[in-house]
Write a protein that holds these residues in place. Structure first.
Motif, PDB file in Angstrom:
ATOM      1  N   ALA A 118       0.695  -1.159  -0.014  1.00  0.00           N
ATOM      2  CA  ALA A 118      -0.363   0.070   0.229  1.00  0.00           C
ATOM      3  C   ALA A 118       0.904   1.341  -0.241  1.00  0.00           C
ATOM      4  O   ALA A 118       1.828   0.874   0.397  1.00  0.00           O
ATOM      5  CB  ALA A 118      -1.171  -0.254   1.053  1.00  0.00           C
ATOM      6  N   VAL A 119      -0.004   2.180  -0.694  1.00  0.00           N
ATOM      7  CA  VAL A 119       0.663   3.944  -0.368  1.00  0.00           C
ATOM      8  C   VAL A 119       0.336   4.486   0.391  1.00  0.00           C
ATOM      9  O   VAL A 119      -0.856   4.904  -0.018  1.00  0.00           O
ATOM     10  CB  VAL A 119       1.278   4.675  -1.241  1.00  0.00           C
ATOM     11  CG1 VAL A 119       1.402   5.437  -1.509  1.00  0.00           C
ATOM     12  CG2 VAL A 119       2.974   3.354  -2.610  1.00  0.00           C
ATOM     13  N   LEU A 120       0.426   5.186   1.731  1.00  0.00           N
ATOM     14  CA  LEU A 120      -0.194   5.564   2.276  1.00  0.00           C
ATOM     15  C   LEU A 120       0.079   7.018   2.934  1.00  0.00           C
ATOM     16  O   LEU A 120       1.630   7.612   2.901  1.00  0.00           O
ATOM     17  CB  LEU A 120       0.051   4.887   3.745  1.00  0.00           C
ATOM     18  CG  LEU A 120      -0.658   3.950   4.171  1.00  0.00           C
ATOM     19  CD1 LEU A 120       0.018   2.949   5.407  1.00  0.00           C
ATOM     20  CD2 LEU A 120      -1.744   3.120   3.468  1.00  0.00           C
TER      21      LEU A 120
ATOM     22  N   SER B 211      -0.995   6.196   9.858  1.00  0.00           N
ATOM     23  CA  SER B 211      -1.745   5.847   8.922  1.00  0.00           C
ATOM     24  C   SER B 211      -2.166   3.793   8.606  1.00  0.00           C
ATOM     25  O   SER B 211      -1.010   3.857   9.419  1.00  0.00           O
ATOM     26  CB  SER B 211      -0.864   6.015   7.078  1.00  0.00           C
ATOM     27  OG  SER B 211      -0.445   6.834   7.664  1.00  0.00           O
TER      28      SER B 211
ATOM     29  N   SER C   2      -2.894   0.536   6.373  1.00  0.00           N
ATOM     30  CA  SER C   2      -3.805   0.346   5.050  1.00  0.00           C
ATOM     31  C   SER C   2      -5.122  -1.280   5.087  1.00  0.00           C
ATOM     32  O   SER C   2      -4.825  -1.520   6.726  1.00  0.00           O
ATOM     33  CB  SER C   2      -2.964  -0.860   4.909  1.00  0.00           C
ATOM     34  OG  SER C   2      -2.671  -2.076   5.301  1.00  0.00           O
TER      35      SER C   2
ATOM     36  N   ARG D 246      -5.349  -3.854   4.589  1.00  0.00           N
ATOM     37  CA  ARG D 246      -4.810  -5.278   4.663  1.00  0.00           C
ATOM     38  C   ARG D 246      -5.510  -6.261   5.715  1.00  0.00           C
ATOM     39  O   ARG D 246      -5.839  -7.447   4.796  1.00  0.00           O
ATOM     40  CB  ARG D 246      -3.525  -5.117   5.748  1.00  0.00           C
ATOM     41  CG  ARG D 246      -3.213  -5.435   6.530  1.00  0.00           C
ATOM     42  CD  ARG D 246      -1.916  -5.654   7.365  1.00  0.00           C
ATOM     43  NE  ARG D 246      -1.419  -4.941   7.590  1.00  0.00           N
ATOM     44  CZ  ARG D 246      -0.261  -4.331   8.694  1.00  0.00           C
ATOM     45  NH1 ARG D 246       0.067  -4.856   9.491  1.00  0.00           N
ATOM     46  NH2 ARG D 246       0.630  -3.184   8.501  1.00  0.00           N
ATOM     47  N   GLY D 247      -6.274  -5.943   6.478  1.00  0.00           N
ATOM     48  CA  GLY D 247      -6.855  -6.934   7.336  1.00  0.00           C
ATOM     49  C   GLY D 247      -8.429  -7.441   6.092  1.00  0.00           C
ATOM     50  O   GLY D 247      -8.638  -6.822   5.783  1.00  0.00           O
TER      51      GLY D 247
END
Lengths: 372, 139
Positions: free
Chosen positions: A94-96, A115, A117, A119-120
């Protein structure tokens, strides 16, 4: 778990930023021991006002959050921000980028920006977010702002972690307003038309107001009843005589529960309208407390949290069982070759779990049925 | 079953542009490549002061801090970042990388400060990613 054993928790409660950061990482990673940590944190929570901000990409959420944080800081309050960005479903990377917009409070450690992501999976993100909020709350933040893209159910679950939800609508998004009707209208406590200096802002405000009014008229029975109730109150003061008791009760409840979402105009880049926005957030908070809705909301939230945790845990158990029996790939191959089908496999996998549940004594069942 | 089986660890990186140089193409390429490698990347944006980088690195609890400097001011900026990290107990377990144009004679100096590696022009993306995978701190 008794607290005091965990140096991380102690450091967090002492106000060490590094400890707060590390705690959120543990929560996010589902690292060993995070459950005990969150359990211990819970005792120190409840002091913060939690605000959720959502809206379509490019609506100006991060910029508004930045100005919001700055204004709260000017008022002497400490702020925590959780900014959620999507992650790639393919690599998990990810790019946060929300942090770039949050420049007004740079160098001020009392604005803690984190930040996260997406992801979960399976509600994991909303649990992690709720836990991160707890960490910031226990740390002593006065205001906690959760910012997310309003793109899906997952995001809606996350903003529900908040006491007050603000939905940003950029001007000229007639179509967007249409789509809002379905999902986000129901969770918005405050609407914000950001970039209000742009063409079409007035129209967007008007469309939102009409939509809110429309909601008053039909579908939202409680809101409609609230108007009648209010008339009764201010008019003859006679709603208690000659009416069915249950009717009076519902009207009374509806009256207290009525909150018509205001529409606020802001220009986040110039910090215009931020004070008014904050006033509306505070007004909603007051409404929540006076009407008793805050307790309702929190109860709902905790119920959802319990359910999500249970789902995650049961899923974990089944996943572990799957891994032991050679992983899902082999089973998938069996389905592909036509030897079996997914339903049969799921049934087989759950059979021992169901057997265990059946074996549970009636005491266990009673405990479950007592729940509602 | 232990809960650790559910652990979802991901390498977190802060890609930072510090100081006055406006050349961010390299930082963008790295950010993108890190994302594709499955890392979580926080990008700082341009023209950040050392204190801003430290604040972000501490709050985001990153495993890796990649500093991109093409202005030649690394001897001024990097020490400030390193001492800032130390102030918040974050120096020990953050892998600090410097990318950019750094003369050989300065490399040793940066490494003495605690920078794990200096990547100059011509370093391949794969090399950098491999280095991060191997050296990201165990926590």
């Amino acid at each position: 778990m008794s607290e005091g054993h965990d140096p991380l928790l102690e450091e967090l409660l002492e106000g060490k930023h590094r400890a707060l950061a590390r705690t959120i990482s543990k929560v996010e990673n589902r690292a060993p021991g995070y459950r005990d940590l969150v359990s211990a944190l819970s005792a120190h929570t409840g002091g913060a006002q939690v605000i959720g901000i959502t809206g379509s990409p490019g609506a100006g959420k991060s910029t508004l959050v930045d100005k919001l944080a700055e204004t709260y800081r000017d008022r002497g309050e400490t702020v925590g921000v959780i900014a959620i960005d999507p992650s790639s479903p393919f690599t998990g990377g990810a790019v946060l980028g929300d942090r770039i917009r949050m420049a007004s409070t740079v160098g001020d450690m009392d604005v803690f920006v984190r930040s996260m992501s997406a992801r979960g999976t399976l509600g994991g993100l909303s649990t992690a977010t709720a836990d991160a909020v707890k960490a910031m709350d226990a740390f002593g933040k006065d205001k906690i702002i959760i910012e997310t893209v309003g793109a899906g159910q997952n995001e809606i679950d996350i903003v529900r972690t908040a006491d007050t939800v603000a939905v940003l609508v950029p001007p000229g998004s007639g179509d967007a307003v249409q789509t809002l009707k379905a999902g986000i209208l129901e969770i918005a406590d405050v609407f914000v038309v950001n970039k209000a200096d742009r063409e079409g802002a007035d129209r967007t405000v008007q469309e939102l107001l009409e939509m809110i009014e429309l909601g008053d008229g039909d579908g939202f029975a409680s809101v409609g009843a609230g108007h009648h109730g209010a008339e009764g109150m201010t008019g003859t003061d006679g709603w208690s005589d000659g009416r069915e008791p249950n009717e009076a009760t519902t009207r009374d409840e509806a009256d207290q529960a009525t909150w018509t979402p205001p529409v606020v105009e802001t220009v986040a880049t110039k910090a215009v309208g931020v004070e008014q926005f904050i006033d509306e957030l505070a007004a909603h908070r007051t409404h929540l407390e006076r009407s008793g809705t805050l307790a309702d909301r929190r109860r709902l939230r905790y119920a959802e949290e319990i359910r999500t945790l249970l789902r995650e845990d049961v899923n974990g158990l089944v996943e572990a069982q799957l891994a032991e029996s050679g992983g899902v790939e082999g089973l998938a191959e069996a389905v592909r070759t036509g030897d079996t089908d997914p339903y049969t496999i799921a049934g087989d996998a759950l059979e021992p779990v169901e057997a265990c549940l059946e074996k549970l004594d009636t005491g266990g069942r009673a405990a479950v049925s007592r729940d509602p | 079953m232990t809960m650790s089986e559910q652990e979802q660890r991901s390498i977190r990186c802060l890609v930072a542009k510090v100081g006055l140089d406006g050349h961010d193409r390299g930082a963008h390429v790295i950010a993108r490549a890190f994302r594709d490698a499955g890392f979580e990347v926080i990008y700082s944006g341009l023209h950040k002061a050392p204190e801003e980088i430290v604040q972000a690195a501490v709050q985001e609890d990153v495993d890796v801090l990649g500093i991109s400097i093409l202005s030649g001011a690394h001897n001024t900026l990097v020490p400030k970042i390193m001492s800032g990290l130390e102030e918040y107990d974050a120096k020990e377990d953050t892998l600090v990388l410097v990318g950019g144009v750094v003369p050989d004679e300065d490399k040793q100096q940066l490494e003495d400060l605690g920078v794990a590696a200096v990547f100059g022009p011509g370093t391949s993306i794969e090399e950098t990613i491999e280095f991060v995978r191997e050296n990201a701190p165990e926590r």
